[in-house]
Design an enzyme around this catalytic site. Structure first.
Site, mmCIF file in Angstrom:
data_model
loop_
_atom_site.group_PDB
_atom_site.id
_atom_site.type_symbol
_atom_site.label_atom_id
_atom_site.label_comp_id
_atom_site.label_asym_id
_atom_site.label_seq_id
_atom_site.Cartn_x
_atom_site.Cartn_y
_atom_site.Cartn_z
ATOM 1 C CD GLU A 272 -16.010 1.369 13.296
ATOM 2 O OE1 GLU A 272 -15.185 1.579 12.384
ATOM 3 O OE2 GLU A 272 -16.026 2.007 14.366
ATOM 4 C CD GLU B 164 -14.386 1.764 18.022
ATOM 5 O OE1 GLU B 164 -14.417 0.561 17.660
ATOM 6 O OE2 GLU B 164 -13.760 2.645 17.411
#
Length: 792
Positions: free
Chosen positions: A183, A268
């Site tokens: 991320e 994810e």
């Protein structure tokens, strides 16, 4: 009804009677759906459904479970045709820093010193492979050790990742996929360099996932052929509606992602409670393909094997928070996952013409169809989680696919219970390749030509607290391993040979410098024990290698993100002998309760520290001598812990937690206002939720007897609550069922009662002295109408 009989013609009455006899449906029936399962049609290749161990220590306690229950949990997660039957496992590449629910250790705390036995992720991957040899493995870093030069996007990090792959190989593990930095976007040249370095090191078969953030990576891949060649999987996080923990009613990708032609993954997904999150989980899988061509999905996390006071304590496929008792719970998410993984394997093909929305509307539910490589077997997964009425799907099977008996499995994900989890409901024999299925709202169904599916039968023992006294001298542990039940929140605590002339094994903080972090920093500390512990003493031998501060923790309970935001008491002491007894709150604020100076500890010698809690009395001792004590009732139960400030390699030994007497009880009494003669009051002494919290003359009645415990103010079995969890000035205060919500938390600060979630103070509007004035929240200003004295 009598008036209706007098005014209504007989033929209308007859019609009404007929309708009443039949019974009108509660909801209009949804439109019928025709599903064509055509073996000559195709779509993208299914890559599998998996889960993530990482993003912060969420599998930590699983490693300490008794062998029997540990094996049962692992079977439910990985064993084919038993439970979740996971097809992908993504593991964190530890970096010595917290990445949500804890810190996972690096294999290389200091440059050049590699410990391939660090942590538990290699063990977990071995366990997954032992149960399902076909499972694919995926590594990703959230943080990285601080010795890396040039930041995360550097050659040092690439070399570190290759060392990690080498450790996996030592454990006889083949890593199939490797990501970049979780991320944190992407550095195009770094990914190109990583691909080249992997090829040169003999890892050409490892596929790179880019970029474990969002779909924008596909834009750069479209404009840069070298980058496009370096990345084999396009992976985005939370691509469905609502994002992290969202409802996933719809999903999306981008034109550049779809047009690239490479697999698109929700690398994810999830962040959902293990039971209530199941409807969103199955929607993210079926609608992920229908809406966005997503062919692989990984749920975060695999399991909540963490202490229950940490964030996301019930999120995952299962929970396992009590290794001393062996208690665990398998969540509805496991069975929602099984409705896909037990009926289709990676390498199967989606049939686009057999996938869509029931009745053509999102509100009815969705379905996806897959076929096996042999062109015979097929499965259709259908979910009715947003439907409000029963509906029927009519199937037509053709194109060489099996037209034999069809097997139907179902799970009621909207109302989880064991009796409706993963049930083989019926077998249907198609006629001329056609058949129909009636589906109820709130379910996921799988219609399949395959057989062999199963539901595990292992059951969990009952939970019980970790008994006191508890002790660990670490001598039974191998060097380089983690100590039993200790869960690192920041830094890395491993067992090593004792220093300072002491024989045996000790616990050492291994990260010598600040890591490259994923979320904010804190002390390098570790938690242990049961959140129900109340009166006890924490004893620990400490060895300071260099100047600095070490600490013991007690009554540690609720933690927010980042990990420094926790309700807990701390005994901190420097090498100089200066000490503090402090308390921290979930808003990150630090409050000194007592401080002073004792004989200097110095460095290079061992000392014994003790931290004692008995009722509201808190005391600290050094080498058997009490250095300070204080009375405070903010937190009455919680875990123990140990830590240091900074990143030194101090050692600890002979941890023991010994019980006190009884259970701490909060003081009960009036909460007096800064407005003379007035008290916080339960209006009319009511125990009904919604009763206003008001101001009244202090009178000693039960309506003014309050207990301040674990950050809440309680009376009549209710908690002082901010109405509707509002945050605007003037939002009223009331009583409500205690639920642990942020709108029921209050922190004493400079005489005020502050709600940490809003930063607002409990307030008497306009300095009123009128009995019955309902209190509210307002920007803290230090006025007498915001001053409150708690019972002591």
């Amino acid at each position: 009804m009598a008036r209706l009989l007098r005014l209504t013609p007989l033929w209308i009455l007859a019609l009404l009677a007929a309708l009443l006899a039949v019974g009108a449906p509660a909801h209009a029936a949804a439109a019928a759906t025709s599903v064509t399962v055509d073996g000559t049609q195709g779509g993208r290749t299914f890559d599998g459904i998996g889960a993530i161990s990482g993003g912060g220590g969420n599998s930590r306690l699983l490693a300490d479970y008794p062998a029997t229950q540990q094996s049962q949990i692992l079977d439910y997660l990985f064993k084919p045709d038993y439970g979740a039957n996971l097809q992908l496992l993504k593991a964190e590449i530890g970096g010595d820093a917290n990445s949500t629910d804890g810190s996972e250790p690096s294999i290389e705390h200091s440059k050049g010193t590699v410990n391939c036995n660090a942590g538990y992720e290699f063990w977990l991957m071995q366990q997954a492979k032992a149960r399902n040899p076909n499972i694919k493995l995926y590594g990703l870093a959230w943080a990285a050790p601080g010795w890396i030069s040039g930041g995360f996007w550097s050659t040092d990090t690439i070399n570190y990742l290759i060392s990690w792959l080498g450790c996996a190989k030592q454990h006889n593990l083949t890593i199939d996929y490797l990501g970049g930095w979780n991320e944190r976007g992407h550095d195009v040249n770094w990914y190109i360099q990583l691909r080249s370095a992997l090829n040169a090191a003999g890892y050409g078969a490892v596929q790179i996932v880019g970029d474990d953030s969002g779909w924008s990576v596909a834009d750069d891949m479209a404009s840069n052929s070298a980058f496009n060649n370096a990345v084999q999987i396009i992976g985005a996080h939370y691509p469905c509606q609502g994002g992290d923990g969202g409802n996933s009613d719809t999903c999306s990708s981008t034109a550049n992602a779809k047009n690239n032609g490479k697999p698109l993954w929700a690398s994810e997904n999830g962040s959902q409670d293990m039971n209530s999150g199941a409807p969103a989980l199955i929607r993210s899988i079926t609608r992920g393909y229908v809406d966005a061509d997503i062919t692989g999905s990984l749920n975060w996390p695999l399991v909540a094997a963490i202490y229950p006071n940490l964030p996301y304590a019930t999120v995952g496929l299962a929970t396992a928070a009590s290794p001393w008792s062996g208690n665990y719970s398998i969540g509805e998410n496991t069975w929602a996952t099984a409705q896909v993984t037990q009926f289709a394997q990676p390498g199967w093909k989606f049939i686009d013409s057999g996938s869509g929305y029931l009745g053509g509307a999102e509100s009815n539910g969705s379905y996806t169809t897959l076929k096996s490589p042999n062109g015979k077997d097929w499965s259709t997964v259908l979910e009715t989680t947003t439907a409000t009425a029963a509906q029927t799907a009519t199937f037509t099977v053709k194109g060489g696919l099996s037209t034999g008996a069809v097997h139907v499995w179902a799970t009621d994900v909207n109302a989880p219970k064991a009796a409706t989890d993963f049930v083989h409901t019926q077998d249907i024999t198609p006629v001329g390749g056609s058949f129909s299925l009636t589906m109820q709202p709130g379910y996921v169904y799988t219609v399949t030509s395959t057989t062999g599916q199963g539901k595990g039968t292992a059951t969990s023992p009952a939970a019980h607290p970790l008994a006191l006294p508890y002790a660990d001298d670490f001598d039974a542990d191998a060097s380089g391993t983690e100590a039993t039940y200790l869960s690192d929140m920041q830094g890395a605590y491993e067992v090593q040979p004792c220093a300072g002339g002491r024989s045996g094994q000790c616990l050492q903080q291994m990260a010598p410098v600040k890591p490259i972090e994923w979320q904010d920093d804190s002390d390098a500390y570790s938690l242990i024990g049961d959140t129900s512990w109340s009166n006890y003493t924490v004893n620990l031998d400490v060895f300071l290698r260099s100047a600095g501060t070490t600490e013991l923790l007690g009554r540690a309970n609720e933690q927010e993100r980042p990990q420094s935001h926790m309700n807990a008491y701390y005994f901190r002491i420097r090498d100089t002998g200066q000490w503090w007894i402090e308390k921290m709150y979930t808003d990150g604020s630090n409050h000194t309760l007592a401080t002073g100076t004792t004989t200097a500890l110095g460095t290079g010698t061992w000392h014994k520290l003790s931290f004692t809690f008995q009722g509201t009395q808190i005391s600290a001792a050094v080498d058997g001598h009490t250095v300070g004590s204080v009375a405070d009732s903010s937190f009455l139960s919680g875990q123990a812990g140990l830590g240091i400030q900074g990143y030194r390699t101090d050692q600890f030994d002979n941890l023991s937690i010994t019980p006190g007497t009884g259970t701490a009880q909060p003081p009960v009494g009036p909460v007096t206002s800064g407005i003379s003669g007035k008290c916080l009051d339960d209006y009319t002494g009511s125990s009904v939720s919604g009763t206003k919290a008001d101001l009244w003359d202090c009178n000693g009645t039960a309506a003014q007897r309050w207990a301040f415990t674990d950050g809440t103010l309680q009376t009549a079995g209710k908690c002082l609550d901010i109405t509707g969890a509002g945050s605007a000035n003037g939002t009223l205060a009331e009583l409500w069922d205690c639920n642990g919500g942020a709108n029921q938390q209050w922190e004493p600060e400079n005489g005020a009662l502050v709600n940490p979630g809003t930063g607002k103070c409990l307030d008497d509007p306009a300095f009123s002295s009128t009995n019955g004035t309902q209190l509210d929240i307002w920007t803290c200003d230090g006025g007498a109408n915001q001053q409150w004295t708690l019972p002591s």
